[in-house]
Enzyme design. Structure first.
Site, PDB file in Angstrom:
ATOM      1  N   CYS A 116       0.690  -1.304   0.066  1.00 12.26           N
ATOM      2  CA  CYS A 116      -0.178  -0.061  -0.140  1.00 12.26           C
ATOM      3  C   CYS A 116       0.932   1.229  -0.090  1.00 12.26           C
ATOM      4  O   CYS A 116       2.000   1.224   0.695  1.00 12.26           O
ATOM      5  CB  CYS A 116      -0.853  -0.045   1.247  1.00 12.26           C
ATOM      6  SG  CYS A 116      -1.869   1.524   1.335  1.00 12.26           S
TER       7      CYS A 116
ATOM      8  N   SER B  74       0.568   3.687   1.861  1.00  8.13           N
ATOM      9  CA  SER B  74       1.037   4.181   3.169  1.00  8.13           C
ATOM     10  C   SER B  74       2.614   3.422   3.705  1.00  8.13           C
ATOM     11  O   SER B  74       3.300   3.881   4.446  1.00  8.13           O
ATOM     12  CB  SER B  74      -0.056   3.483   4.182  1.00  8.13           C
ATOM     13  OG  SER B  74      -1.224   4.122   3.842  1.00  8.13           O
TER      14      SER B  74
ATOM     15  N   HIS C 127       5.074   5.463   1.803  1.00  3.03           N
ATOM     16  CA  HIS C 127       5.182   6.676   2.185  1.00  3.03           C
ATOM     17  C   HIS C 127       6.128   6.681   3.568  1.00  3.03           C
ATOM     18  O   HIS C 127       6.714   7.657   3.761  1.00  3.03           O
ATOM     19  CB  HIS C 127       3.689   7.401   2.586  1.00  3.03           C
ATOM     20  CG  HIS C 127       3.070   7.805   1.413  1.00  3.03           C
ATOM     21  ND1 HIS C 127       3.685   8.588   0.589  1.00  3.03           N
ATOM     22  CD2 HIS C 127       1.603   7.988   1.260  1.00  3.03           C
ATOM     23  CE1 HIS C 127       2.736   9.150  -0.298  1.00  3.03           C
ATOM     24  NE2 HIS C 127       1.551   8.647   0.130  1.00  3.03           N
TER      25      HIS C 127
ATOM     26  N   HIS D   7       0.333  -4.029   5.922  1.00  5.95           N
ATOM     27  CA  HIS D   7      -0.919  -3.875   6.655  1.00  5.95           C
ATOM     28  C   HIS D   7      -2.171  -4.304   5.758  1.00  5.95           C
ATOM     29  O   HIS D   7      -3.376  -3.763   6.015  1.00  5.95           O
ATOM     30  CB  HIS D   7      -1.153  -2.584   7.134  1.00  5.95           C
ATOM     31  CG  HIS D   7      -1.438  -1.558   6.043  1.00  5.95           C
ATOM     32  ND1 HIS D   7      -0.113  -1.008   5.404  1.00  5.95           N
ATOM     33  CD2 HIS D   7      -2.241  -0.698   5.388  1.00  5.95           C
ATOM     34  CE1 HIS D   7      -0.549   0.069   4.711  1.00  5.95           C
ATOM     35  NE2 HIS D   7      -1.722   0.180   4.580  1.00  5.95           N
TER      36      HIS D   7
ATOM     37  N   CYS E 297      -7.096  -3.525   3.167  1.00  7.01           N
ATOM     38  CA  CYS E 297      -6.695  -1.862   3.032  1.00  7.01           C
ATOM     39  C   CYS E 297      -7.364  -1.257   1.941  1.00  7.01           C
ATOM     40  O   CYS E 297      -8.417  -0.469   2.183  1.00  7.01           O
ATOM     41  CB  CYS E 297      -5.350  -1.493   3.336  1.00  7.01           C
ATOM     42  SG  CYS E 297      -5.092   0.278   3.591  1.00  7.01           S
TER      43      CYS E 297
HETATM   44 ZN   LIG Z   1      -3.056   0.937   3.271  1.00  4.28          ZN
END
Ligand SMILES: [Zn+2]
Ligand SMILES: [Zn+2]
Length: 367
Positions: free
Chosen positions: A40, A42, A45, A61, A165
């Protein structure tokens, strides 16, 4: 016990595969053998320092797997069950939980081990913080019971993983956060895993017009396969010109809902300005820490709104099963969202691919 996991120790540095230690499940914990985990934005990042959090850690996640052991008080799953996990775990007792918003749980510490206690995961005796309280780029995960939901065994685990997610966030942004109405017009900025999920959510909700905007022409073609009715190429040199003007023209005066699936202030602004009166802009992507969003307040006279969106305003234990029903009925395409599959050793390659903005979803698969 031991498990191979992708460990992140320093911003800007590659993850390394290490043998980590995983503790035995406590009464409310579940040990899962990870089968697949989506990568993902995230995660990326975080590895680049755009989202801050404690390190060292094991990211990941968006997983699915098979229950290997359960703590004494666990009642919702048993050994051998297929599960998906989500970071939206909850205490079940706080005001947000009791108001039906467990994804905004105010006492998440109830789902973690206490400070100073033996950590769930560690490396050479040093505590590893669990990213999103999951740390799923690992052969095994030890998580709180409310993090996992049992799913039917006939659903492929790598497709189911995406519900952890991207799909929960994107489909939920359309169905739960925005409550897209049948017949409405919708714009989606950025059509990676989250944006494609928003498009699918808007289609399920019965949107009349779904306009996808992205910088990559190939991704716009993909967006059409998932339900986009129109596409616009973004960027300064685009033949489609200013996206706000183009959206207003296509929608006959402005869209009812606009989603920033990337998390860039400039796109969030365009979402807001492209709205019809009474329209709603939903900021789905995580805007990096420190950046500001400024809009012309004159637009508030037209009763336009902007809202945040956290994890698709989910009630994971209900929503995840609904989304998997949509999948079985052919109304939600998870399989085609997976553009790349690779092993844990290729984790840095997967991060690079996602960061390039050219893929929908890469999934790490485990033997
Ligand atoms: Zn995510
Ligand atoms: Zn709570």
């Amino acid at each position: 016990m031991k498990a191979n996991a992708a460990v992140f120790t320093e911003i800007g540095k590659d993850l390394t595969i290490e043998q980590i230690d995983i503790d035995d499940p406590r009464p409310n914990e579940v040990l899962v053998r990870t089968a697949a985990c989506g990568v993902c934005h995230s995660d990326v990042h975080f590895a680049k320092g755009a989202i801050l959090g404690p390190i060292p850690t094991v990211p990941g996640h968006e997983p699915a797997g098979i229950v290997e052991a359960v703590g004494a008080d666990v009642t919702s799953v048993e050994v051998g069950d297929h599960v998906i996990a989500c970071t939206s775990m909850f205490c079940g007792k706080c005001n947000q939980c009791l108001n039906g918003r467990p994804y905004l749980c105010m006492d998440r510490r109830q789902c973690q081990r206490k400070k100073g206690d033996t950590p769930r995961i560690s490396l050479n005796g040093e505590k590893l913080t669990q990213f999103a309280d999951l740390s799923a780029f690992s052969e095994k995960m030890l998580v709180h019971e409310t993090a996992v939901v049992k799913i039917d065994k006939d659903i492929p685990l790598e497709s189911a993983a995406l519900v952890g997610c991207a799909v929960t966030t994107g489909v939920g942004a359309a169905l739960n956060t925005a409550k897209v109405r049948p017949g409405s017009s919708v714009a989606v900025f950025g059509v990676g895993g989250i944006g494609i999920s928003v498009i699918q959510g808007a289609r399920i909700a019965g949107a009349r017009q779904i306009i996808a905007i992205d910088l990559v022409p190939a991704k716009l073609e993909t967006a059409k396969k998932f339900g986009a009715t129109h596409t616009l190429l973004g960027g300064p040199d685009s033949p489609d010109g200013d996206p706000v003007k183009a959206l207003k023209k296509l929608s006959g005066g402005g869209v009812d809902f606009a989603f920033d699936a990337v998390g860039v202030p400039q796109l969030s602004k365009q979402c807001f300005y492209a709205l019809a009166p009474k329209g709603l802009a939903v900021i789905v992507g995580a805007i990096p820490t420190g950046q500001k969003l400024e809009v012309d307040p004159g637009h508030f006279y037209l009763e336009k709104s902007i809202t945040g969106c956290f994890m698709g305003s989910n009630r994971f234990h209900i929503d995840a099963l609904h989304y998997l029903d949509f999948y079985k009925q052919g109304r939600l395409d998870l399989d085609a969202m997976i553009t790349d599959r690779m092993g844990l050793n290729d984790i840095n390659k997967a991060f690079g691919l996602l960061d390039s903005g050219e893929i929908t979803r890469a999934v790490i698969t485990f033997e």
